[in-house]
Design a protein around this motif. Sequence first.
Motif, PDB file in Angstrom:
ATOM      1  N   LEU A  87       0.841  -1.195   0.000  1.00  0.00           N
ATOM      2  CA  LEU A  87       0.000   0.000   0.000  1.00  0.00           C
ATOM      3  C   LEU A  87       0.875   1.243   0.000  1.00  0.00           C
ATOM      4  O   LEU A  87       0.610   2.211  -0.726  1.00  0.00           O
ATOM      5  N   ASN A  88       1.935   1.231   0.791  1.00  0.00           N
ATOM      6  CA  ASN A  88       2.868   2.360   0.803  1.00  0.00           C
ATOM      7  C   ASN A  88       3.542   2.533  -0.556  1.00  0.00           C
ATOM      8  O   ASN A  88       3.716   3.655  -1.040  1.00  0.00           O
ATOM      9  N   VAL A  89       3.894   1.418  -1.199  1.00  0.00           N
ATOM     10  CA  VAL A  89       4.510   1.482  -2.531  1.00  0.00           C
ATOM     11  C   VAL A  89       3.559   2.151  -3.518  1.00  0.00           C
ATOM     12  O   VAL A  89       3.937   3.065  -4.270  1.00  0.00           O
ATOM     13  N   VAL A  90       2.288   1.714  -3.523  1.00  0.00           N
ATOM     14  CA  VAL A  90       1.315   2.266  -4.465  1.00  0.00           C
ATOM     15  C   VAL A  90       1.068   3.748  -4.176  1.00  0.00           C
ATOM     16  O   VAL A  90       0.898   4.551  -5.101  1.00  0.00           O
ATOM     17  N   GLN A  91       1.030   4.115  -2.891  1.00  0.00           N
ATOM     18  CA  GLN A  91       0.863   5.525  -2.551  1.00  0.00           C
ATOM     19  C   GLN A  91       1.986   6.373  -3.141  1.00  0.00           C
ATOM     20  O   GLN A  91       1.755   7.473  -3.666  1.00  0.00           O
ATOM     21  N   GLU A  92       3.218   5.870  -3.068  1.00  0.00           N
ATOM     22  CA  GLU A  92       4.351   6.608  -3.633  1.00  0.00           C
ATOM     23  C   GLU A  92       4.242   6.693  -5.149  1.00  0.00           C
ATOM     24  O   GLU A  92       4.557   7.725  -5.747  1.00  0.00           O
ATOM     25  N   LEU A  93       3.777   5.621  -5.790  1.00  0.00           N
ATOM     26  CA  LEU A  93       3.620   5.650  -7.244  1.00  0.00           C
ATOM     27  C   LEU A  93       2.548   6.657  -7.650  1.00  0.00           C
ATOM     28  O   LEU A  93       2.695   7.363  -8.649  1.00  0.00           O
ATOM     29  N   ARG A  94       1.471   6.719  -6.892  1.00  0.00           N
ATOM     30  CA  ARG A  94       0.435   7.720  -7.181  1.00  0.00           C
ATOM     31  C   ARG A  94       0.996   9.140  -7.069  1.00  0.00           C
ATOM     32  O   ARG A  94       0.659  10.022  -7.862  1.00  0.00           O
ATOM     33  N   ARG A  95       1.842   9.369  -6.074  1.00  0.00           N
ATOM     34  CA  ARG A  95       2.445  10.693  -5.912  1.00  0.00           C
ATOM     35  C   ARG A  95       3.290  11.042  -7.136  1.00  0.00           C
ATOM     36  O   ARG A  95       3.274  12.187  -7.605  1.00  0.00           O
ATOM     37  N   ILE A  96       4.026  10.065  -7.645  1.00  0.00           N
ATOM     38  CA  ILE A  96       4.861  10.305  -8.826  1.00  0.00           C
ATOM     39  C   ILE A  96       3.984  10.652 -10.027  1.00  0.00           C
ATOM     40  O   ILE A  96       4.241  11.607 -10.758  1.00  0.00           O
ATOM     41  N   ILE A  97       2.912   9.869 -10.218  1.00  0.00           N
ATOM     42  CA  ILE A  97       2.033  10.089 -11.364  1.00  0.00           C
ATOM     43  C   ILE A  97       1.290  11.414 -11.232  1.00  0.00           C
ATOM     44  O   ILE A  97       1.209  12.199 -12.180  1.00  0.00           O
ATOM     45  N   ASP A  98       0.764  11.691 -10.029  1.00  0.00           N
ATOM     46  CA  ASP A  98       0.011  12.929  -9.828  1.00  0.00           C
ATOM     47  C   ASP A  98       0.887  14.163  -9.984  1.00  0.00           C
ATOM     48  O   ASP A  98       0.412  15.223 -10.418  1.00  0.00           O
ATOM     49  N   ALA A  99       2.176  14.038  -9.622  1.00  0.00           N
ATOM     50  CA  ALA A  99       3.093  15.169  -9.755  1.00  0.00           C
ATOM     51  C   ALA A  99       3.601  15.321 -11.183  1.00  0.00           C
ATOM     52  O   ALA A  99       4.370  16.234 -11.470  1.00  0.00           O
ATOM     53  N   LYS A 100       3.172  14.393 -12.051  1.00  0.00           N
ATOM     54  CA  LYS A 100       3.542  14.422 -13.465  1.00  0.00           C
ATOM     55  C   LYS A 100       5.055  14.398 -13.663  1.00  0.00           C
ATOM     56  O   LYS A 100       5.605  15.060 -14.541  1.00  0.00           O
ATOM     57  N   HIS A 101       5.713  13.578 -12.785  1.00  0.00           N
ATOM     58  CA  HIS A 101       7.146  13.397 -12.967  1.00  0.00           C
ATOM     59  C   HIS A 101       7.440  12.473 -14.137  1.00  0.00           C
ATOM     60  O   HIS A 101       8.579  12.362 -14.575  1.00  0.00           O
ATOM     61  N   ILE A 102       6.430  11.753 -14.575  1.00  0.00           N
ATOM     62  CA  ILE A 102       6.593  10.868 -15.728  1.00  0.00           C
ATOM     63  C   ILE A 102       5.385  11.047 -16.624  1.00  0.00           C
ATOM     64  O   ILE A 102       4.311  11.436 -16.166  1.00  0.00           O
ATOM     65  N   PRO A 103       5.490  10.765 -17.935  1.00  0.00           N
ATOM     66  CA  PRO A 103       4.326  10.846 -18.819  1.00  0.00           C
ATOM     67  C   PRO A 103       3.465   9.605 -18.700  1.00  0.00           C
ATOM     68  O   PRO A 103       2.848   9.367 -17.671  1.00  0.00           O
TER      69      PRO A 103
END
Length: 292
Positions: free
Chosen positions: A111-127
Amino acid sequence: MAALRREGRIEAWFDREILAGSVLDDEIRSELEVADLFLLLVSPDFIASDYCVEQEMRRALERHDAGDARVVPIIVEPCDWASMNALRRLKAVPVDGKPVSEWTNANTAYLNVVQELRRIIDAKHIPDVALSEPKVRASTRDKSPRYRVKRDFDEIDRSDFRETAFTTIKTYFENAAQEIDTLEGLRSRFVDRGRTAFGCTIVNQERKGGTAHITVHCRGSSYALGDIYYSFSENAPDNTANGALNIAADDYEQYLTATMSMFGREHDRLNSDQAAVYLWNQFIDQAGISPG
């Protein structure tokens, strides 16, 4: 990561998707050039693999350093990853780089891993993100005894089993509550109420009404609503219950059966560890948190 896929936020790829007859190196090299996010599932096996480290990780980090992709180390099992200069400079997950295998509940770690991935996606650090699904290698070693001996169980056996099972569940809740309290958007509190009871509260700050309580009692007298019984409320008295775990036995061993609201059996056979996970998952569901 199923929710992220259903939302159309990610597309996942890993080497098991390579079709029979394909040239492995060509397929992997092709994906290494188009992926936007690389998840490194770091374990002793990963570190020992020259191909993973010298080929796949090296190219992923080259693209990371060039700003074309992002690399996230996921520490799956304890290993010497922090001595690798290429990895220790990156923020690893789960929180503080604590290996998934050392969490009381692996689902909490993921769950912590997925939360971090959501932060990356929401911050638009990747396309457009392409992810590899995390998998933990299961042990295949058979530790079961070679023989079983039939026996009868008396009231002392039953009492000992009840107390041991209750202690196992209590310890699991205390550890899992501490872990989940480290996750973003979640708070938890464990309360030890003595030898025969404990309580726990979780607050899901991402959801309106996302607060869950549980009070768990162990049978301490002839009057009880089960061998181990629980209420989804705070400081619940010992004469109320939403469900129970009761002791049963066959010719070889004792085990627990789970009932909900005193109507029928939901799980026919649980050991103490399984009962702890079962009850924890029932509890966190009240706060809108799923185990995986």
